[in-house]
Design a protein around this motif. Sequence first.
Motif, PDB file in Angstrom:
ATOM      1  N   ARG A  39      14.700   1.439   1.739  1.00  0.00           N
ATOM      2  CA  ARG A  39      13.265   1.093   0.964  1.00  0.00           C
ATOM      3  C   ARG A  39      12.446   0.653   2.172  1.00  0.00           C
ATOM      4  NH1 ARG A  39      11.726  -3.269  -3.938  1.00  0.00           N
ATOM      5  NH2 ARG A  39       9.757  -2.453  -4.568  1.00  0.00           N
ATOM      6  N   VAL A  40      11.287   1.267   2.123  1.00  0.00           N
ATOM      7  CA  VAL A  40      10.502   0.663   3.093  1.00  0.00           C
ATOM      8  C   VAL A  40       9.095   0.608   2.363  1.00  0.00           C
ATOM      9  CG1 VAL A  40       8.734   1.540   4.707  1.00  0.00           C
ATOM     10  CG2 VAL A  40      11.028   2.299   5.102  1.00  0.00           C
TER      11      VAL A  40
ATOM     12  N   ASN B 143       7.492   8.626   5.510  1.00  0.00           N
ATOM     13  CA  ASN B 143       6.880   8.738   4.058  1.00  0.00           C
ATOM     14  C   ASN B 143       6.111   7.248   3.820  1.00  0.00           C
ATOM     15  OD1 ASN B 143       7.794  11.200   2.100  1.00  0.00           O
ATOM     16  ND2 ASN B 143       9.503  10.717   3.631  1.00  0.00           N
ATOM     17  N   GLY B 144       6.663   6.401   4.519  1.00  0.00           N
ATOM     18  CA  GLY B 144       5.853   5.065   4.354  1.00  0.00           C
ATOM     19  C   GLY B 144       4.340   5.107   4.832  1.00  0.00           C
ATOM     20  N   GLY B 145       4.712   5.609   6.068  1.00  0.00           N
ATOM     21  CA  GLY B 145       3.253   5.731   6.850  1.00  0.00           C
ATOM     22  C   GLY B 145       2.399   6.745   6.223  1.00  0.00           C
TER      23      GLY B 145
ATOM     24  N   ILE C 166       5.310  -3.822   7.979  1.00  0.00           N
ATOM     25  CA  ILE C 166       6.456  -3.070   7.763  1.00  0.00           C
ATOM     26  C   ILE C 166       7.624  -3.657   7.216  1.00  0.00           C
ATOM     27  CG2 ILE C 166       7.745  -0.913   8.199  1.00  0.00           C
ATOM     28  CD1 ILE C 166       5.933  -0.338  10.496  1.00  0.00           C
ATOM     29  N   GLU C 167       8.049  -3.589   5.867  1.00  0.00           N
ATOM     30  CA  GLU C 167       9.179  -4.021   5.467  1.00  0.00           C
ATOM     31  C   GLU C 167      10.255  -3.105   5.145  1.00  0.00           C
ATOM     32  OE1 GLU C 167      10.638  -6.810   1.379  1.00  0.00           O
ATOM     33  OE2 GLU C 167       8.612  -5.836   1.508  1.00  0.00           O
TER      34      GLU C 167
ATOM     35  N   VAL D 106       0.682  -1.296  -0.042  1.00  0.00           N
ATOM     36  CA  VAL D 106       0.015  -0.094  -0.004  1.00  0.00           C
ATOM     37  C   VAL D 106       0.864   1.287   0.005  1.00  0.00           C
ATOM     38  CG1 VAL D 106      -2.018  -0.951   1.246  1.00  0.00           C
ATOM     39  CG2 VAL D 106      -0.261   0.058   2.520  1.00  0.00           C
ATOM     40  N   ALA D 107       2.207   1.067   0.417  1.00  0.00           N
ATOM     41  CA  ALA D 107       3.000   2.185  -0.008  1.00  0.00           C
ATOM     42  C   ALA D 107       4.447   1.708  -0.203  1.00  0.00           C
ATOM     43  CB  ALA D 107       3.113   3.292   1.431  1.00  0.00           C
ATOM     44  N   ASP D 108       5.244   2.400  -0.916  1.00  0.00           N
ATOM     45  CA  ASP D 108       6.564   1.896  -1.510  1.00  0.00           C
ATOM     46  C   ASP D 108       7.420   3.186  -1.498  1.00  0.00           C
ATOM     47  OD1 ASP D 108       8.783   0.615  -2.364  1.00  0.00           O
ATOM     48  OD2 ASP D 108       7.813  -0.606  -3.768  1.00  0.00           O
ATOM     49  N   VAL D 109       8.589   3.244  -0.757  1.00  0.00           N
ATOM     50  CA  VAL D 109       9.086   4.451  -0.598  1.00  0.00           C
ATOM     51  C   VAL D 109      10.714   4.324  -0.461  1.00  0.00           C
ATOM     52  CG1 VAL D 109       9.676   6.677   0.837  1.00  0.00           C
ATOM     53  CG2 VAL D 109       7.356   5.719   0.691  1.00  0.00           C
TER      54      VAL D 109
END
Length: 584
Positions: free
Chosen positions: A504-505, A439-441, A488-489, A361-364
């Motif tokens: 990368r998150v 930024n991931g959140g 969270i990765e 849902v998010a890739d930063v």
Amino acid sequence: MFASKPESSSAPTSAEDSEEKAGGRVVVGVLLGIVLLIGGALRGRPPGHRRQGAPRYDRGRRRHRGHTTEEAEELLRDGLADRVDQPLELVVGDEKRSVVPREAGLTVDYAESVEAAGGGDSWSPERLWTYFTGGHDLDARVDLDEPTFDTLLDELGEEYGNPPVDGEVTFVDGRIRTTEPKAGEALDPEVARKALLTAYLGPSQVVELELDEQQPEIDEADVSAALNDFANAAVSEPVELVFDETTVRLSPKEYTKAIAMEPVDGALEPKLRPKLLKAVLADALAGDGGPVEATVAIRNGAPVVVPDKPGVAFSQKEVNDLFLDLVTAESGQRRATVEAEVARSDFRTQDAEALNIKEVVADVTTQFPYAEYRNINIGRAAELVDGTVLKPGETFSMNDTVGERTRANGFTEGFMIADGVFKEDLGGGVSQMATTLFNGGFFAGLEDVEHKPHSFYISRYPVGREATVAWGSVDLKFRNNTDHGVLIEAKVTPATPSSQGVVRVRMWSTKVWDIKAVTGNRYNFTQPKTRTMTTSNCVPNTGYGGFDIDVKRVFRKPGSSKVVRTENFHTTYTPSDTVVCKKP
């Protein structure tokens, strides 16, 4: 020939008196000279005649008409001087090796040799003449030091021999692996002993040694018996252990690491490895006895549910005692009940499945320049964050997750901002991780609970969308305000002198929002000042101005163009002052 002298077990042992040496007779002439030396004064007297001054023992020293045993020993030393240290040439097959007698533990005992030549209590030339001409063998007494001799044999065995290979039956990943037995070659110690003693002091110093075939202790029949009696059955099917209401099913791949076959009295016997079996059960259950809740983890690039593990209290000895019989039981009988008490986690496998963690849902990503402290500190922070799961309503805290930045926790010194200037401290650089997580959140649509931008702008960070942290004072927090779980990765590609590092998150969940960031123009510009510092930790800096900026977070439902709501993030960056460092 030369005889070894008898010794007590506490002294270096001797070769057998009966062992002959081809060059033994060379010493006869020497010993005859000793006879003449000692018995010279008795010439012309009838055999058996003794004067009053006949030989007698005096504290180990024998004297006759002014002649001593020491003189006889010296004569023997002179006579054997060219032979006693002459190297022996060992021949093993096509290989040759020269060995100094002392390397083999071979020495002459001159006192004992003279004693033997003197015939005990009588040094009379008539008795000695009869001794030499009456068919007696006259032997020099040779010491053989057993430890030195054994060391030489070990060296020769390693150099020329081939030890036999015992047959083996082992288990690898639930399968049987066998080692074929093979015969070897080795020297026979007794044969080698006799050959060395025969050549020592002799006319030929060549010692020919042969390698004898040596059979393995574990042969093909032993391997076959081990397979038929245990190993084949041990990997045939899984086994089950029933702990109260919990059944643990173990495959051969899992439990064979805890069993082995070891040589015992010429056969392979099954052996249990209790510590490894305990680890297998701990992995299947809950380790130290408490229940472990289910979770979600990334496996092969995708989220998977990791089942919960029951906490079980049981007797490990009871399991140990039955396990070898269990793994060889027939099909349908490979199940055993163990007395136990079982506790289950409040968060079970079905609860983890209900989190609906299924997509990104998010890739930063953010980048950072090379500095080894950054690789260490950012990499360590990523390790501690990676795999964090937020259930609905839970709040992520970077300080709580990463912990205090200490050496014991895997961090090192690096540069950070304090009081508007750079300084060196433990954990410097982890704000790169904080910014990427923020930024991931942000793009996952999670609720911003706490974040603090850097005091002045750092160009590698997204302007108006960055965060810093400091243990005990400044934290990064966001709350999972969705109905789904969030995984969270966090991964880091280290920087090199020629390439940027990458953080990368990825936030995994079920997509609730399409998020867009709208960055406004910079305004309210301010100018830097110049600071002159005399502290030991001063870091020089070329300053630049500050400014204000606003970033809007725009929420839309997935696939919709309609704006549901917006949030404004306002940041004021102070100027980065020029710092001049001077000596105190």
